[in-house]
Write an enzyme that holds these catalytic residues in place. Sequence first.
Site, PDB file in Angstrom:
ATOM      1  N   TRP A  49       0.812  -1.221   0.000  1.00 26.19           N
ATOM      2  CA  TRP A  49       0.000   0.000   0.000  1.00 26.19           C
ATOM      3  C   TRP A  49       0.843   1.266   0.000  1.00 26.19           C
ATOM      4  CZ3 TRP A  49      -4.577   0.138  -1.915  1.00 26.19           C
ATOM      5  CH2 TRP A  49      -5.363  -1.022  -1.902  1.00 26.19           C
ATOM      6  N   ASP A  72      -0.865   6.997   6.287  1.00 24.89           N
ATOM      7  CA  ASP A  72      -2.063   6.241   5.952  1.00 24.89           C
ATOM      8  C   ASP A  72      -2.265   5.251   7.089  1.00 24.89           C
ATOM      9  OD1 ASP A  72      -3.980   4.496   5.097  1.00 24.89           O
ATOM     10  OD2 ASP A  72      -3.023   3.967   3.201  1.00 24.89           O
ATOM     11  N   LYS A 108     -12.431  -0.487   8.163  1.00 26.44           N
ATOM     12  CA  LYS A 108     -11.638  -1.420   8.970  1.00 26.44           C
ATOM     13  C   LYS A 108     -12.136  -1.341  10.416  1.00 26.44           C
ATOM     14  CE  LYS A 108      -8.854  -1.337   5.294  1.00 26.44           C
ATOM     15  NZ  LYS A 108      -8.790  -2.381   4.285  1.00 26.44           N
TER      16      LYS A 108
END
Lengths: 378, 378
Positions: free
Chosen positions: A119, A189, A213
Amino acid sequence: MNGDTLVQSRPATRSGASWNFGAGPSRLPDAVLARAGDSLLRRAADGMAAIERPFAGTTFREILAAARERLARLLGVPDHYRVLFLAGGATHQFSAVPMNLLDPSSGLRRAAFADSGYWSRRALAEASRYAETTVIARHAGDTPLAVPPLGEWTLPPDTAYCHITANETADGVAWPAWPETGPVPLVADASSCLLSAPMDVSRFGLVYASAQKNIGPSGLTIVIVREDLLHRPASMAPLPFQYRLQAAEESCANTPPMLAVHLAALVFEWIEACGGLTAMAATNMRKASLLYRAIDESGGFYVAPVEPGHRSMTNARFHLGQACLTERFLDEAEAAGVMHLRGHRQLGGVRASLYNAMPEAGVEALVGFMADFAEQHR
Amino acid sequence: MNGDTLVQSRPATRSGASWNFGAGPSRLPDAVLARAGDSLLRRAADGMAAIERPFAGTTFREILAAARERLARLLGVPDHYRVLFLAGGATHQFSAVPMNLLDPSSGLRRAAFADSGYWSRRALAEASRYAETTVIARHAGDTPLAVPPLGEWTLPPDTAYCHITANETADGVAWPAWPETGPVPLVADASSCLLSAPMDVSRFGLVYASAQKNIGPSGLTIVIVREDLLHRPASMAPLPFQYRLQAAEESCANTPPMLAVHLAALVFEWIEACGGLTAMAATNMRKASLLYRAIDESGGFYVAPVEPGHRSMTNARFHLGQACLTERFLDEAEAAGVMHLRGHRQLGGVRASLYNAMPEAGVEALVGFMADFAEQHR
């Protein structure tokens, strides 16, 4: 015996329940799910359900303000930060961050990235479309995986910000401490770890996290940004991406994703009622320890590729010592009610996401299944 | 007597019900609201509620595909168009459209706009940040309001697309027919009219609509785009804004706003069960006619500023002949259960939004209140 037959013939978990270990969207807390119908969908005395109300009306504005304040309280967000609730996911922020934080006319045309996995590379690839980029740190070795070395980072003078992925959802790698970037704002992030444990927001210029999440449903992203960074020009940013404007309009420069905000508000209440982020972290640590211990004590039947100090508490990655058993493991796991354990498509193997709403009973069911499977196939 | 006292003392509508005439988010159909809890929030036998499922899993992909096919069937979308479900609202498309449709390397650097009111000017202002722009048509007079003249539009040769606002939510103006733009693709913001009546999509290169009017909750926008337009480079578009990528990934290039997609799917089913868009249009026409007749036959107590042939069927705008009565009208309307009638903040006056889910009984309650109010204050 093919996969389908296995699916039919396997019993559910010992408890009979089923658990979603997917990387997100994730399980919602039982208490939130129980309240959501009444909170969102039941028409009040004035004939309107929450999701039918005007976004500019007092009812929604109060819910939004309360959610913002509760989130700030949970995280201890300092007063000189603003909390935004924006449409879309972390991927939107991969472009919104450079669009807002670069300031070429002040010589800030570069974004520095730590490459810690899948990511962070996705965020880097998107930023490269708008900024000069530098990879400032990268883990040298292959296995065991770890975040890049923390030592002194020397950032070029035109660096507008330095980006890290606080928790690599796919790689299962997490930072054991935050890097030092001096006067350059550190951006994180935190999609898969925000609200799973306390986080010292004051170490960052900006923190963002998609909701699906630990926060709620997909379609919403939280951005926490230090006020001084709102003065950069953002001249290329689409209007709904403009942090300064969204801060001035309290996240309502355009119609926000109200349903997701409503659910996030319920999740924040639940976290507070559970004892806040210290309590979340304690439970999450027990869950992660239980699983990693089962892996490490399996005598090589299961293998965790990440260095112990850098293992993610929310996304535990492992593979089977005999790789040829992986598909069978995943099939039987589904049938046994421990579900969505397949690793990220780019990385393979197994991944168990242990977000806040996953109870310890779910992890017990998983390690129970793993023990049974290992015994059968050792 | 102050507003608060009025609010306390007025009875609700003759029927006792309350109705939301706000411009959006809007009422959901009763049948959708009744199903939404079970559809979205109840855990199935496998332990997962719809909003907890992986977006890459078969369950969500099937719901998304079914929603896309049902929407295409309702609208008669031709095969050479793609239907996208994207995060955010119409405001996101104000930048996404120029970012995707401009093609400077092929000489297409200009966006042409018809100025028909508040929202077309908002779309124009945002496009001006990315494109050369031309206002190709503008209504000359002041009152009665109308869309710009339809005659032959001569578009500069570097025009990448021509944008209209199919229904002006704030101004209450709608196009009685679509303009001719020859080979230049016509683009429509149809946020407040899509699915309120049949629409010949083949007349357009691209149609977009935010969901929070006739489609569902906020946080979702539908984009219907002709395939040949997907070949333009979109080099500045943030990844989740890239139509070609989202079309290739079936709207899942990043995690989509799943909850809003689920609700939209229920709304599409409801529209189909009601008889489709022809049936919607017939009901909407009756509702609009009832309200506009009450205005036109009030002897000047209520005044509709829009030319009859250009009046919006979904957003009926009017004001009181005695402007000093407006606040009192709005206060008493709230107390009487006909709610959120305040006109757009830039335009003042009164606006009643009559989206699909507003039953005829709601409009009857509104005209009943209007008659009572006129009788008292004439």
